[in-house]
Scaffold this active site. Structure first.
Site, PDB file in Angstrom:
ATOM      1  N   LYS A  97       0.854  -1.202   0.000  1.00 29.39           N
ATOM      2  CA  LYS A  97       0.000   0.000   0.000  1.00 29.39           C
ATOM      3  C   LYS A  97       0.882   1.241   0.000  1.00 29.39           C
ATOM      4  O   LYS A  97       1.472   1.601   1.021  1.00 29.39           O
ATOM      5  CB  LYS A  97      -0.919   0.045   1.219  1.00 29.39           C
ATOM      6  CG  LYS A  97      -2.028   1.099   0.991  1.00 29.39           C
ATOM      7  CD  LYS A  97      -2.630   1.666   2.255  1.00 29.39           C
ATOM      8  CE  LYS A  97      -1.955   2.896   2.766  1.00 29.39           C
ATOM      9  NZ  LYS A  97      -1.922   4.054   1.859  1.00 29.39           N
ATOM     10  N   GLU A 149       9.360   1.387  11.050  1.00 34.28           N
ATOM     11  CA  GLU A 149      10.421   2.365  10.788  1.00 34.28           C
ATOM     12  C   GLU A 149       9.761   3.724  10.863  1.00 34.28           C
ATOM     13  O   GLU A 149       8.962   4.075  10.003  1.00 34.28           O
ATOM     14  CB  GLU A 149      11.016   2.167   9.388  1.00 34.28           C
ATOM     15  CG  GLU A 149      11.656   0.825   9.172  1.00 34.28           C
ATOM     16  CD  GLU A 149      12.932   0.644   9.952  1.00 34.28           C
ATOM     17  OE1 GLU A 149      13.454   1.628  10.519  1.00 34.28           O
ATOM     18  OE2 GLU A 149      13.411  -0.497  10.029  1.00 34.28           O
ATOM     19  N   CYS A 152      13.667  10.550   6.764  1.00 34.05           N
ATOM     20  CA  CYS A 152      13.460  10.173   8.168  1.00 34.05           C
ATOM     21  C   CYS A 152      14.726  10.382   8.990  1.00 34.05           C
ATOM     22  O   CYS A 152      14.658  10.754  10.154  1.00 34.05           O
ATOM     23  CB  CYS A 152      13.011   8.728   8.245  1.00 34.05           C
ATOM     24  SG  CYS A 152      14.086   7.648   7.303  1.00 34.05           S
ATOM     25  N   GLU A 158       9.721  16.527  14.906  1.00 32.17           N
ATOM     26  CA  GLU A 158      10.147  16.228  13.541  1.00 32.17           C
ATOM     27  C   GLU A 158       9.392  17.147  12.582  1.00 32.17           C
ATOM     28  O   GLU A 158       8.164  17.147  12.566  1.00 32.17           O
ATOM     29  CB  GLU A 158       9.837  14.765  13.196  1.00 32.17           C
ATOM     30  CG  GLU A 158      10.312  14.415  11.799  1.00 32.17           C
ATOM     31  CD  GLU A 158       9.960  12.990  11.374  1.00 32.17           C
ATOM     32  OE1 GLU A 158       8.812  12.568  11.595  1.00 32.17           O
ATOM     33  OE2 GLU A 158      10.846  12.326  10.817  1.00 32.17           O
TER      34      GLU A 158
HETATM   35  P1  NAD Z   1       2.150   8.472   7.608  1.00 29.62           P
HETATM   36  O1  NAD Z   1       2.327   7.670   8.847  1.00 29.62           O
HETATM   37  O2  NAD Z   1       1.118   9.503   7.568  1.00 29.62           O
HETATM   38  O3  NAD Z   1       1.841   7.510   6.370  1.00 29.62           O
HETATM   39  C1  NAD Z   1       2.648   6.395   6.050  1.00 29.62           C
HETATM   40  C2  NAD Z   1       1.784   5.345   5.392  1.00 29.62           C
HETATM   41  O4  NAD Z   1       0.838   4.884   6.354  1.00 29.62           O
HETATM   42  C3  NAD Z   1       0.972   5.836   4.207  1.00 29.62           C
HETATM   43  O5  NAD Z   1       0.871   4.801   3.249  1.00 29.62           O
HETATM   44  C4  NAD Z   1      -0.375   6.122   4.832  1.00 29.62           C
HETATM   45  O6  NAD Z   1      -1.426   6.077   3.891  1.00 29.62           O
HETATM   46  C5  NAD Z   1      -0.481   5.011   5.834  1.00 29.62           C
HETATM   47  N1  NAD Z   1      -1.364   5.284   6.968  1.00 29.62           N
HETATM   48  C6  NAD Z   1      -1.770   6.488   7.456  1.00 29.62           C
HETATM   49  N2  NAD Z   1      -2.591   6.314   8.497  1.00 29.62           N
HETATM   50  C7  NAD Z   1      -2.696   4.972   8.697  1.00 29.62           C
HETATM   51  C8  NAD Z   1      -3.395   4.162   9.632  1.00 29.62           C
HETATM   52  N3  NAD Z   1      -4.152   4.686  10.597  1.00 29.62           N
HETATM   53  N4  NAD Z   1      -3.274   2.832   9.550  1.00 29.62           N
HETATM   54  C9  NAD Z   1      -2.491   2.262   8.615  1.00 29.62           C
HETATM   55  N5  NAD Z   1      -1.814   2.986   7.679  1.00 29.62           N
HETATM   56  C10 NAD Z   1      -1.914   4.314   7.725  1.00 29.62           C
HETATM   57  O7  NAD Z   1       3.599   9.038   7.294  1.00 29.62           O
HETATM   58  P2  NAD Z   1       4.010   9.999   6.093  1.00 29.62           P
HETATM   59  O8  NAD Z   1       3.602  11.367   6.435  1.00 29.62           O
HETATM   60  O9  NAD Z   1       3.545   9.403   4.802  1.00 29.62           O
HETATM   61  O10 NAD Z   1       5.584   9.836   6.127  1.00 29.62           O
HETATM   62  C11 NAD Z   1       6.408  10.632   6.869  1.00 29.62           C
HETATM   63  C12 NAD Z   1       6.905   9.906   8.097  1.00 29.62           C
HETATM   64  O11 NAD Z   1       7.595   8.716   7.737  1.00 29.62           O
HETATM   65  C13 NAD Z   1       7.909  10.708   8.886  1.00 29.62           C
HETATM   66  O12 NAD Z   1       7.606  10.643  10.253  1.00 29.62           O
HETATM   67  C14 NAD Z   1       9.225  10.028   8.596  1.00 29.62           C
HETATM   68  O13 NAD Z   1      10.212  10.228   9.553  1.00 29.62           O
HETATM   69  C15 NAD Z   1       8.806   8.624   8.472  1.00 29.62           C
HETATM   70  N6  NAD Z   1       9.801   7.866   7.733  1.00 29.62           N
HETATM   71  C16 NAD Z   1      10.562   6.960   8.415  1.00 29.62           C
HETATM   72  C17 NAD Z   1      11.531   6.234   7.754  1.00 29.62           C
HETATM   73  C18 NAD Z   1      12.364   5.218   8.465  1.00 29.62           C
HETATM   74  O14 NAD Z   1      12.961   4.373   7.803  1.00 29.62           O
HETATM   75  N7  NAD Z   1      12.442   5.234   9.754  1.00 29.62           N
HETATM   76  C19 NAD Z   1      11.719   6.431   6.391  1.00 29.62           C
HETATM   77  C20 NAD Z   1      10.931   7.375   5.739  1.00 29.62           C
HETATM   78  C21 NAD Z   1       9.953   8.064   6.419  1.00 29.62           C
END
Ligand code: NAD
Length: 480
Positions: free
Chosen positions: A173, A248, A282, A382
C-alpha cells in the site's frame, strides 16, 4: 501510467468506483486519479495472496524465487528513466535524485535479496536424547507493506524484496500522495513473470484502507514506514490479531560538530544531512549541535551554502532542490518556521515559501535557524522539511546529552578528526545508525532502523530476513 488496483496480476477498478487524485507538487496540476480501494478489494487481495502463498509461489524452488526477485531489479533499471520521472512528478524530488540515486538503490535492493533466497538455512541442534532436531526457516505468510511518500519506490523495495525473497506474498500500500511507482513495480511483476497474487498493489487512504489492512485477520505481518503516531496506532491495531510488525518511524537526528572537525567538510555534511530530499528524510540531520568555539564561523559558512541552494523545476536535470511533497506538508513546514521565529531562534537562511518563476508549486527555501534552545519546538519535533535547528554545546558530554535528549533515535552524525572521540561519541549515541565524518550514506548490505520511538526491526542487510521468516523446530525420534 497505471491507475488501477493490481490484484492477482489483473488491473481492476475499486469495487466502489472511487478514485483519488494524484497531484504534482511542483506544478499543482492533477497528474491522474488512481483507484481508491475499499474493504471488498482488500478481501480479494488477501485471498489471492494466500492462494499464491499456498500454491505456485511455494512450489518454486528457492533459487527460482530468487531469480525472479533479481529480475524485478533488472527490469527496474531497464525502465529507470521512465520510473524516475514518475517518482519525480508525484513526489517533487529532483530527477537527478530519482534517476541516479533512488531507482538504482531500489533495483539494487531486489538484486541483493534475490541473492539471499537460496541461502536462508536452518540448523541442526545437538539436543539431549536420541533425536534429530533441526529448524526450518519458513515464510511468515501474507505480508502487508505500508509505505510513506518521501522515497516511495525505495521504501517499498526495502520491504517487498526481502519479503518475496523469503517466500512470502505481499500486499503493497503506497502513500495516497505517491502511488505511481508502486503501480509501475506491479507492471514489472507481470513483465518478469511473478505468479498471480505474489505481489498485489492497493492504492487508497491510510486512515481507511491502511487501518483495514492492519486489522485484517488474513494478513500475517505489517512492515510499516511512516510517522511515529501512525506507528503507535498500527501497534495497537495489530494487537487484536497478534500480527508481526516492524516499524520504521520518525526521527529528529542530531549531527554533532566537535571543535576539531574539518569545518568545510562538516558544513558540506550538515547541508547534505538536512537538505537532501528537501529534508523529507526520516534520518535527516535536523538538529545541528555545534561547539561554541567554532559556532560563528560554522554558521556563517552554512548559511552561505544554504542560500546558494535554490529550489528549481524537479524535472530539470540541473536541479538539486525540489518541491515539498504536498500543500499540506508545505503548510506544516511553514508553521514550524513561524514557530522558530516566534520562539526566538535566529533565522540565518531561508524562512519562506519559494517561487521558481511559475507562481506555482510547493517550494520552501532551505532554512537555517541559529541560537536554537533545546526546549524550542523546532529542536524537539520532527518537521520533515528543509529546516535546520542549530544548537550550541560547551563540551563533548553536553553534546551527547543534548543529542540523546529526544524520544527519537533513528540516526546521528559526528564530525571530528580525533579517532578516540569519534568512537566515544558513536558508542554513547542512542541511535540505530551513527555516521562519522559523513552523513546520509546507505547500502543495502548495512542494517537501518530505529532506537527508542523511531521504531524497531531492521531494514536492509541480512537482519531484515529475520523479520520475514519464522522458525519451526522439528524433532525426530531416532531411538531403535
Ligand atoms: P504516515 O504515517 O502519515 O503515512 C505512512 C503510510 O501509512 C501511508 O501509506 C499512509 O497512507 C499510511 N497510513 C496512514 N494512516 C494509517 C493508519 N491509521 N493505519 C495504517 N496505515 C496508515 O507518514 P508519512 O507522512 O507518509 O511519512 C512521513 C513519516 O515517515 C515521517 O515521520 C518520517 O520520519 C517517516 N519515515 C521513516 C523512515 C524510516 O525508515 N524510519 C523512512 C521514511 C519516512
Amino acid at each position: 501510467m497505471q491507475n488501477k488496483l493490481f490484484i492477482g496480476n489483473e488491473w481492476r477498478d475499486a469495487t466502489s468506483g472511487q478514485t483519488m487524485e494524484v497531484v504534482n507538487p511542483a506544478t499543482e496540476e492533477v497528474i491522474t486519479a488512481v483507484a481508491s480501494a475499499g474493504l471488498d478489494d482488500l478481501d480479494v487481495a488477501v485471498h489471492v495472496a494466500r492462494t499464491a502463498l499456498n500454491g505456485p509461489w511455494s512450489a518454486l524452488s528457492a533459487r527460482e524465487r530468487g531469480r525472479l526477485v533479481r529480475k524485478l531489479g533488472e527490469r527496474l533499471l531497464e525502465r529507470a528513466d521512465e520510473i524516475a520521472t514518475l517518482e519525480t512528478i508525484h513526489n517533487g524530488k529532483p530527477i537527478f535524485e530519482s534517476r541516479n540515486i533512488e531507482i538504482p538503490a531500489a533495483a539494487e535492493c531486489f538484486e541483493y535479496y534475490g541473492g539471499w533466497s537460496d541461502k536462508i538455512m536452518g540448523e541442526t541442534i545437538p539436543v539431549k536424547g536420541n533425536h534429530l532436531t533441526y529448524t526450518l526457516r519458513e515464510p511468515i505468510g501474507v505480508v502487508a507493506a505500508i509505505v510513506p511518500w518521501n522515497f516511495p519506490l525505495l521504501l517499498a523495495a526495502w520491504k517487498v524484496a526481502p519479503a518475496l525473497a523469503c517466500g512470502n506474498t505481499v500486499i503493497l500500500k503506497p502513500a495516497s500522495q505517491t502511488p505511481l511507482t508502486a503501480l509501475a513495480l506491479a507492471e514489472i511483476a507481470v513483465e518478469v513473470g511473478l505468479p498471480p497474487g505474489v505481489l498485489n498493489v492497493l492504492t487508497g487512504p491510510g486512515a481507511s484502507l491502511g487501518q483495514a489492512i492492519v486489522e485484517h485477520p488474513g494478513i500475517d505481518k505489517i512492515a510499516f514506514t511512516g510517522d511515529t503516531t501512525t506507528g503507535k496506532g498500527i501497534m495497537r491495531g495489530a494487537a487484536a490479531t497478534l500480527k508481526r510488525i516492524t516499524l520504521e518511524l520518525g526521527g529528529k537526528s542530531p549531527n554533532i560538530v566537535l571543535a576539531d572537525a574539518d569545518i568545510d567538510a562538516a558544513v558540506r555534511g550538515a547541508t547534505v544531512g538536512i537538505f537532501y530530499g528537501k529534508g523529507e528524510v526520516c534520518a535527516a540531520g535536523s538538529r545541528l549541535l555545534v561547539d561554541t568555539s567554532i559556532k560563528s564561523e560554522f554558521i556563517d559558512k552554512l548559511a552561505a551554502r544554504a542560500k546558494k541552494m535554490v529550489p528549481g523545476d524537479p524535472l530539470d536535470p540541473k536541479t538539486r532542490f525540489g518541491a515539498v511533497s504536498s500543500r499540506k506538508q508545505m503548510e506544516t513546514v511553514l508553521r514550524y518556521i513561524d514557530s522558530g521565529k516566534k520562539e526566538g531562534a535566529t533565522l540565518v537562511a531561508g524562512g519562506a515559501r519559494a517561487d521558481i518563476g511559475t507562481g506555482k508549486g510547493f517550494f520552501v527555501q532551505p532554512t537555517v535557524f541559529a541560537d536554537v534552545q533545546p526546549g524550542m519546538t523546532i529542536s524537539r519535533e520532527e518537521i520533515f522539511g528543509p529546516v535546520l535547528a542549530a544548537i550550541e554545546f560547551a563540551d563533548i558530554d553536553e553534546a551527547i546529552a543534548r543529542a540523546n535528549d529526544s524520544p527519537y533515535g533513528l540516526a546521528a552524525g559526528v564530525w571530528t578528526r580525533d579517532i578516540k572521540k569519534a568512537h566515544y561519541v558513536a558508542r554513547k549515541l542512542q541511535a540505530g545508525t551513527v555516521w562519522v565524518n559523513t552523513y546520509n550514506v546507505y547500502d543495502t548490505a548495512a542494517p537501518f532502523g530505529g532506537y527508542k520511538q523511531s521504531g524497531f526491526g531492521r531494514e536492509m542487510s541480512a537482519h531484515a530476513l529475520e523479520h520475514y521468516t519464522q522458525i519451526k523446530t522439528v524433532w525426530v525420534d531416532l531411538s531403535l
